[in-house]
Design an enzyme around this catalytic site. Structure first.
Site, short mmCIF file in Angstrom:
data_model
loop_
_atom_site.label_atom_id
_atom_site.label_comp_id
_atom_site.label_asym_id
_atom_site.label_seq_id
_atom_site.Cartn_x
_atom_site.Cartn_y
_atom_site.Cartn_z
N TYR A 208 0.64 24.04 2.88
CA TYR A 208 1.62 25.02 2.37
C TYR A 208 3.05 24.48 2.52
O TYR A 208 3.77 24.36 1.54
CB TYR A 208 1.45 26.32 3.14
CG TYR A 208 2.32 27.45 2.66
CD1 TYR A 208 1.99 28.17 1.50
CD2 TYR A 208 3.47 27.83 3.35
CE1 TYR A 208 2.79 29.21 1.05
CE2 TYR A 208 4.27 28.87 2.91
CZ TYR A 208 3.93 29.56 1.77
OH TYR A 208 4.72 30.59 1.33
N GLU A 210 4.28 21.38 3.35
CA GLU A 210 4.54 20.12 2.64
C GLU A 210 4.32 20.32 1.13
O GLU A 210 5.00 19.70 0.32
CB GLU A 210 3.65 19.00 3.17
CG GLU A 210 3.96 18.60 4.61
CD GLU A 210 5.26 17.82 4.78
OE1 GLU A 210 6.18 17.95 3.97
OE2 GLU A 210 5.35 17.06 5.76
N PHE A 254 0.22 44.71 11.85
CA PHE A 254 0.66 45.73 12.83
C PHE A 254 0.60 47.13 12.22
O PHE A 254 0.19 48.08 12.89
CB PHE A 254 2.09 45.43 13.31
CG PHE A 254 2.19 44.28 14.29
CD1 PHE A 254 1.07 43.58 14.72
CD2 PHE A 254 3.44 43.90 14.80
CE1 PHE A 254 1.17 42.52 15.63
CE2 PHE A 254 3.56 42.85 15.71
CZ PHE A 254 2.42 42.15 16.11
N GLY A 270 4.71 35.54 21.87
CA GLY A 270 5.30 36.84 21.53
C GLY A 270 6.82 36.79 21.47
O GLY A 270 7.47 37.71 20.98
N1 LIG Z 1 5.91 37.07 1.20
C1 LIG Z 1 6.59 36.18 1.91
O1 LIG Z 1 6.98 36.45 3.05
C2 LIG Z 1 6.93 34.84 1.34
C3 LIG Z 1 7.77 34.00 2.07
C4 LIG Z 1 8.10 32.76 1.56
C5 LIG Z 1 7.64 32.37 0.30
N2 LIG Z 1 6.84 33.21 -0.40
C6 LIG Z 1 6.35 32.75 -1.69
O2 LIG Z 1 6.42 33.79 -2.66
C7 LIG Z 1 5.30 33.73 -3.53
C8 LIG Z 1 4.59 35.07 -3.56
O3 LIG Z 1 4.19 35.41 -2.27
P1 LIG Z 1 3.43 36.79 -1.96
O4 LIG Z 1 3.81 37.20 -0.61
O5 LIG Z 1 3.61 37.73 -3.10
O6 LIG Z 1 1.93 36.27 -1.91
P2 LIG Z 1 0.60 36.80 -2.60
O7 LIG Z 1 -0.51 36.03 -1.99
O8 LIG Z 1 0.55 38.29 -2.54
O9 LIG Z 1 0.81 36.39 -4.12
C9 LIG Z 1 0.49 35.13 -4.64
C10 LIG Z 1 -0.16 35.33 -6.00
O10 LIG Z 1 -0.48 34.05 -6.56
C11 LIG Z 1 -1.80 34.07 -7.06
N3 LIG Z 1 -2.33 32.70 -7.04
C12 LIG Z 1 -2.60 31.94 -5.95
N4 LIG Z 1 -3.04 30.73 -6.34
C13 LIG Z 1 -3.02 30.72 -7.70
C14 LIG Z 1 -3.37 29.76 -8.68
N5 LIG Z 1 -3.83 28.55 -8.34
N6 LIG Z 1 -3.25 30.10 -9.98
C15 LIG Z 1 -2.79 31.33 -10.34
N7 LIG Z 1 -2.47 32.28 -9.46
C16 LIG Z 1 -2.57 31.97 -8.15
C17 LIG Z 1 -2.55 35.02 -6.13
O11 LIG Z 1 -3.74 35.52 -6.68
C18 LIG Z 1 -1.49 36.10 -5.91
O12 LIG Z 1 -1.53 37.08 -6.91
C19 LIG Z 1 4.46 32.56 -3.05
O13 LIG Z 1 4.79 31.42 -3.80
C20 LIG Z 1 4.89 32.37 -1.62
O14 LIG Z 1 4.73 31.05 -1.19
C21 LIG Z 1 6.47 34.43 0.09
O1 LIG Z 2 8.65 33.55 5.18
C1 LIG Z 2 8.13 32.46 5.19
O2 LIG Z 2 8.75 31.45 4.99
C2 LIG Z 2 6.66 32.35 5.46
O3 LIG Z 2 6.35 33.43 6.28
C3 LIG Z 2 5.04 33.71 6.52
O4 LIG Z 2 4.49 32.80 7.52
P1 LIG Z 2 4.57 33.29 9.03
O5 LIG Z 2 5.97 33.53 9.44
O6 LIG Z 2 3.77 32.39 9.89
O7 LIG Z 2 3.89 34.72 8.89
P2 LIG Z 2 2.92 35.59 9.72
O8 LIG Z 2 1.50 35.19 9.58
O9 LIG Z 2 3.27 36.99 9.34
O10 LIG Z 2 3.32 35.33 11.24
C4 LIG Z 2 4.58 35.68 11.78
C5 LIG Z 2 4.52 35.64 13.29
O11 LIG Z 2 3.72 36.74 13.69
C6 LIG Z 2 2.75 36.31 14.60
N1 LIG Z 2 1.58 37.21 14.41
C7 LIG Z 2 0.88 37.22 13.25
C8 LIG Z 2 -0.16 38.09 13.08
C9 LIG Z 2 -0.52 38.96 14.11
O12 LIG Z 2 -1.47 39.79 14.02
N2 LIG Z 2 0.20 38.91 15.24
C10 LIG Z 2 1.25 38.08 15.44
O13 LIG Z 2 1.88 38.10 16.49
C11 LIG Z 2 2.49 34.86 14.30
O14 LIG Z 2 2.05 34.18 15.46
C12 LIG Z 2 3.87 34.40 13.88
O15 LIG Z 2 4.59 34.00 14.98
C13 LIG Z 2 4.31 33.76 5.20
O16 LIG Z 2 3.03 34.16 5.34
C14 LIG Z 2 4.46 32.49 4.43
O17 LIG Z 2 3.81 32.56 3.19
C15 LIG Z 2 5.91 32.39 4.17
O18 LIG Z 2 6.18 31.26 3.40
#
Ligand SMILES: NC(=O)c1ccc[n+]([C@@H]2O[C@H](COP(=O)([O-])OP(=O)(O)OC[C@H]3O[C@@H](n4cnc5c(N)ncnc54)[C@H](O)[C@@H]3O)[C@@H](O)[C@H]2O)c1
Ligand SMILES: O=C(O)[C@H]1O[C@H](OP(=O)(O)OP(=O)(O)OC[C@H]2O[C@@H](n3ccc(=O)[nH]c3=O)[C@H](O)[C@@H]2O)[C@H](O)[C@@H](O)[C@@H]1O
Length: 378
Positions: A208, A210, A254, A270
């Site tokens: 993810y 990289e 949560f 935490g």
């Molecule tokens: N939500 C966050 O906190 C967060 C943070 C940083 C970056 N992003 C980026 O924002 C975007 C959307 O994130 P999200 O939270 O809505 O995630 P999500 O998983 O809800 O949405 C991703 C969507 O992409 C689709 N998808 C995955 N692989 C695919 C493929 N090969 N071809 C076509 N569709 C595909 C999934 O089915 C899904 O509908 C992602 O690119 C994610 O990396 C999200």
């Molecule tokens: O915003 C971003 O850049 C990235 O943030 C998240 O990645 P991450 O921060 O690891 O998201 P979580 O899985 O929600 O974890 C956040 C923190 O909560 C902690 N956590 C997670 C789940 C849980 O049940 N309890 C808990 O304490 C994890 O250890 C971590 O420290 C997203 O899932 C990525 O797709 C996104 O790119």
């Protein structure tokens, strides 16, 4: 005309190129590019888009803007589609493979003349005629992106390459949703866009982190080499209604746990921090970035920073004061701190988040209660 292009003199090819540059009064764009490359200067001008294909006018409905949203059935994507559809000059095409997204998130638009939904995997080429591309397709929850790591990196690399190829063919502007994870486990705090990051290239999160870093590289290479109009958003943890209930991300975990009266699982230690942005603020930032003139990368996130213990305590207080908070093991390479500097978003896009965590959590609780069928106070 500057003739001092002496960077390379040995190769006959370069000699020929220098000859052409020196003696042609009317330089083609390609020649200017080569000349600048020989001078060591970068090429960042933007080519005008090619003439619209006749297919652009193929439908009876003529929108001013035809917009592709990849990953539009997902959490952020479906909220973005809602916002784009509010403008009656927009026509929206969603492509999604439904890995983590759901048609249910787009149900309200089925049958609408300005909306189309295509089951498609972005690792395969796509031929559509569009003016803008919001490229979101990629699983975002660590549980899901680690589930099939090879597919995740293919989605980030080949998927982004395919969407850039599409942008190049039709002259569309393309926005990539990159991530704060490009900063890895950051050694600089808070993170601004000039920080290059501290990323493990061979870890379980690398598909993810990289993958997104290569996607950013591809975006800039297409911009420099082909003049594609690009926008890169570095998104920080975003939450809100429509997140998958068993998504695995911390806010959705949560809230679902508090509603079900299950222990809130705080992963050790935490004290790790995240900064949580409500989804409507995120969508606003993405649209401003697309419509503005800056390529990015630009951080879009809410700088309010919380430890996971603080988040659990807030959820407990707001949603279920009786719930237990339980410490559980963490996963490898979990970043220890994360907080965006949003000066660039503020100055260049006029953007700042409006919804505080304490106001956003109850909005998400309502959505989760409805979907879980558990009313408050039961
Ligand atoms: N939500 C966050 O906190 C967060 C943070 C940083 C970056 N992003 C980026 O924002 C975007 C959307 O994130 P999200 O939270 O809505 O995630 P999500 O998983 O809800 O949405 C991703 C969507 O992409 C689709 N998808 C995955 N692989 C695919 C493929 N090969 N071809 C076509 N569709 C595909 C999934 O089915 C899904 O509908 C992602 O690119 C994610 O990396 C999200
Ligand atoms: O915003 C971003 O850049 C990235 O943030 C998240 O990645 P991450 O921060 O690891 O998201 P979580 O899985 O929600 O974890 C956040 C923190 O909560 C902690 N956590 C997670 C789940 C849980 O049940 N309890 C808990 O304490 C994890 O250890 C971590 O420290 C997203 O899932 C990525 O797709 C996104 O790119």
């Amino acid at each position: 005309m500057d003739l001092s292009t002496d960077a390379c003199t040995s190769s006959p090819n370069n000699f020929t190129i220098r000859f052409v540059i020196s003696f042609s009064l009317w330089l083609t764009e390609e020649e200017i590019r080569i000349k600048m490359a020989l001078n060591g200067t970068s090429y960042t001008t933007t080519k005008p888009p090619p003439n619209p294909s006749p297919l652009r006018n193929a439908k009876f409905f003529q929108a001013n803007m035809r917009i592709l949203v990849t990953g539009g059935a997902g959490f952020i994507g479906s909220h973005l589609v809602d916002r784009l559809m509010q403008n009656e000059k927009n026509e929206v095409i969603v492509v999604d493979n439904y890995f983590t997204g759901s048609k249910d998130n787009l149900r309200q638009w089925f049958g609408h003349p300005r909306f189309e939904l295509i089951r498609h995997d972005v690792t395969q080429p796509l031929l559509v005629e569009v003016d803008q591309i919001y490229h979101l397709a990629c699983p975002a929850s660590p549980i899901f992106y680690k589930y099939n790591a090879v597919k995740t990196i293919k989605t980030n690399v080949i998927g982004t390459l395919n969407m850039l190829g599409l942008a190049k063919r039709v002259g569309a502007r393309i926005l990539l949703t990159s991530t704060s994870e490009v900063y890895g486990d950051p050694l600089v705090h808070p993170q601004d866009e000039s920080y290059w990051g501290n990323v493990n290239p061979i870890g379980v999160r690398s598909c993810y982190d990289e993958g997104k870093r290569v996607a950013e590289t591809l975006m800039f290479d297409y911009h420099r080499q082909h003049g594609i109009e690009i926008r890169i958003a570095r998104i920080f943890n975003t939450y809100g209604p429509r997140m998958n209930i068993d998504d695995g991300r911390v806010v959705s975990n949560f809230i679902a746990q508090a509603i079900r009266n299950e222990p809130l699982t705080v992963q050790s230690p935490g004290t790790q921090t995240r900064s949580f942005c409500y989804v409507s603020d995120m969508v606003d930032g993405l649209i401003r970035l697309m419509e503005g003139s800056n390529t990015g990368p630009i951080n879009i996130g809410n700088p309010g920073e919380f430890t996971m213990i603080e988040l659990a305590e807030t959820v407990k207080e707001l949603i279920n004061p009786k719930v237990e908070i339980r410490r559980v093991d963490n996963t490898p390479d979990d970043p220890r701190q994360r907080k965006p500097v949003i000066t660039k978003a503020n100055e260049l896009l006029g953007w700042e988040p409006k919804i505080k965590l304490r106001d956003g959590l109850p909005l998400m609780e309502n959505d989760f209660r409805q979907r879980l069928g558990i009313a408050k106070n039961t």
